[in-house]
Design an enzyme around this catalytic site. Sequence first.
Site, PDB file in Angstrom:
ATOM      1  N   TYR A 293       0.858  -1.188   0.000  1.00  0.00           N
ATOM      2  CA  TYR A 293       0.000   0.000   0.000  1.00  0.00           C
ATOM      3  C   TYR A 293       0.891   1.233   0.000  1.00  0.00           C
ATOM      4  O   TYR A 293       1.898   1.286   0.702  1.00  0.00           O
ATOM      5  CB  TYR A 293      -0.883   0.008   1.256  1.00  0.00           C
ATOM      6  CG  TYR A 293      -1.735   1.258   1.409  1.00  0.00           C
ATOM      7  CD1 TYR A 293      -2.799   1.508   0.546  1.00  0.00           C
ATOM      8  CD2 TYR A 293      -1.474   2.189   2.412  1.00  0.00           C
ATOM      9  CE1 TYR A 293      -3.587   2.648   0.693  1.00  0.00           C
ATOM     10  CE2 TYR A 293      -2.260   3.332   2.569  1.00  0.00           C
ATOM     11  CZ  TYR A 293      -3.313   3.554   1.703  1.00  0.00           C
ATOM     12  OH  TYR A 293      -4.093   4.683   1.848  1.00  0.00           O
TER      13      TYR A 293
ATOM     14  N   ASP B 224       9.279   2.580  -0.141  1.00  0.00           N
ATOM     15  CA  ASP B 224       8.254   3.258   0.636  1.00  0.00           C
ATOM     16  C   ASP B 224       8.440   2.835   2.090  1.00  0.00           C
ATOM     17  O   ASP B 224       8.033   1.756   2.499  1.00  0.00           O
ATOM     18  CB  ASP B 224       6.860   2.898   0.117  1.00  0.00           C
ATOM     19  CG  ASP B 224       5.767   3.646   0.875  1.00  0.00           C
ATOM     20  OD1 ASP B 224       6.076   4.278   1.907  1.00  0.00           O
ATOM     21  OD2 ASP B 224       4.600   3.585   0.435  1.00  0.00           O
TER      22      ASP B 224
ATOM     23  N   LYS C  42       4.297   8.641   9.074  1.00  0.00           N
ATOM     24  CA  LYS C  42       4.084   7.992  10.369  1.00  0.00           C
ATOM     25  C   LYS C  42       5.144   8.392  11.422  1.00  0.00           C
ATOM     26  O   LYS C  42       5.049   9.491  11.939  1.00  0.00           O
ATOM     27  CB  LYS C  42       3.942   6.479  10.168  1.00  0.00           C
ATOM     28  CG  LYS C  42       2.726   6.220   9.233  1.00  0.00           C
ATOM     29  CD  LYS C  42       2.222   4.823   9.152  1.00  0.00           C
ATOM     30  CE  LYS C  42       0.893   4.783   8.408  1.00  0.00           C
ATOM     31  NZ  LYS C  42       0.889   4.177   7.082  1.00  0.00           N
TER      32      LYS C  42
END
Length: 439
Positions: free
Chosen positions: A154, A249, A277
């Site tokens: 994702y 990522d 995050k």
Amino acid sequence: MSHSPDGDRRQPHPRSEQLYERATRVIPGGVNSPVRAFRAVGGTPLFFESGSGAYLKDADGRSYLDLVCSWGPLILGHAHPAVVEAVVRACHDGTTFGAPCAAEVELAERVVASYPGIEQVRLVSSGTEAVMSAIRLARAFTGRDLIVKFSGCYHGHADHLLVAAGSGLATFGRPSSAGVPEAFIEATRVLPLDDEAAAEALFAREGDRIAAVIIEPVPANHGLLLQRPQFLAILRALTRHYGALLIFDEVISGFRLARGGAAEQLMIVPDLATFGKVIGGGMPVGAFAGPRHVMARLAPDGDTYQAGTLSGNPVAMASGIATLDVLAAEDGWEKLEALGAQLERLLQPVLREAPFPVHLVRAGSLFWLSLHEDGAPRTAAALPRQAAERFAALFHTLLAEGIYLPPSAYEACFLSLAHTAADLERFAQALRGALATLR
Ligand SMILES: *Cc1c(COP(=O)(O)O)cnc(C)c1O
């Protein structure tokens, strides 16, 4: 306490239910990010009122050991005093200037000093924005259009990455969301994880048109799909050979698995890396980074547009800086690995006695309870329906015991520096009890 047909013991949450009812009137589905709606486990999403350390308190005053940690950012736990103090201090001096400030230089310097192979970083406000911008930059730099992603990874909700794998051998995907035109994803190829041959075949066919390969080096958005280092090494070699960029990522893995993220652990240096995050420590921060000659293509020096009204604002920067500084000062990454290893020791005997297959898959302080028959998958296999139902029952049974797991069988769990040995023991015991009631 009522017993639902599937064996879990759900408790009433009147205040959350009231708030959810109000929310559904003014917010689509009652939530601002779909996984929060509890659709995979059923029931009403909890509304939380406060968090402290490893614990959350809901609107009905119940307390939970938090194994979600806001999906990763809270690596120090909720409301860590150093982060709160830094944020409050920054607020008093003004929350945003829309102009440069010292704090963004300080965060950028920490990122550059931490991550292998990068010289410059552009700060943004979310992981989605970081990935979207890194892809644009890779296309600009290579002068090519094609993007390769992997099924089970994702990368946020940018249009050209909302692609599901096509059928059979086709690497052409289809949109995984309504509202994404076919034309947007015509330049995206989707490969299976763990499959060198598929990647080699794609490069042999279209290598001179591929701008970038993007992958989560430790895929953590479809459970935790630990990859063989050799697979990632081959992606590194292929992209280099064909003049494409490799984008890691690291929105979840960055500053969580190690100071230098998965790249440091794997000793594989990508061309570009994206962060989110942990880097904001609970405030909206994302970043993408790479060597100077690539990053120089960004405006204002270069021809590739990218901007943000709140990018680099001093409050979000203060939170990120304080978080990274506590991690560094307290040997955070070593402690988190030790905590994860301790959890593994506690859970192994519990899981061995489980009445159905439950496996612990772990990378440092990231872990996943896999309900797949044969343990730790490396590719994005769908869970059998029965396993998804078992997870829902497990989720609600643990919730009633004051343990908050992610509300989906496909989501990884997170530990923080606020989690103690006693918390892990409590979780292991609650899990043992829950598995026994679901027998
Ligand atoms: C969470 C996540 C994103 C998206 O970040 P947001 O801040 O939610 O936009 C991108 N990539 C990965 C690997 C993620 O886990």
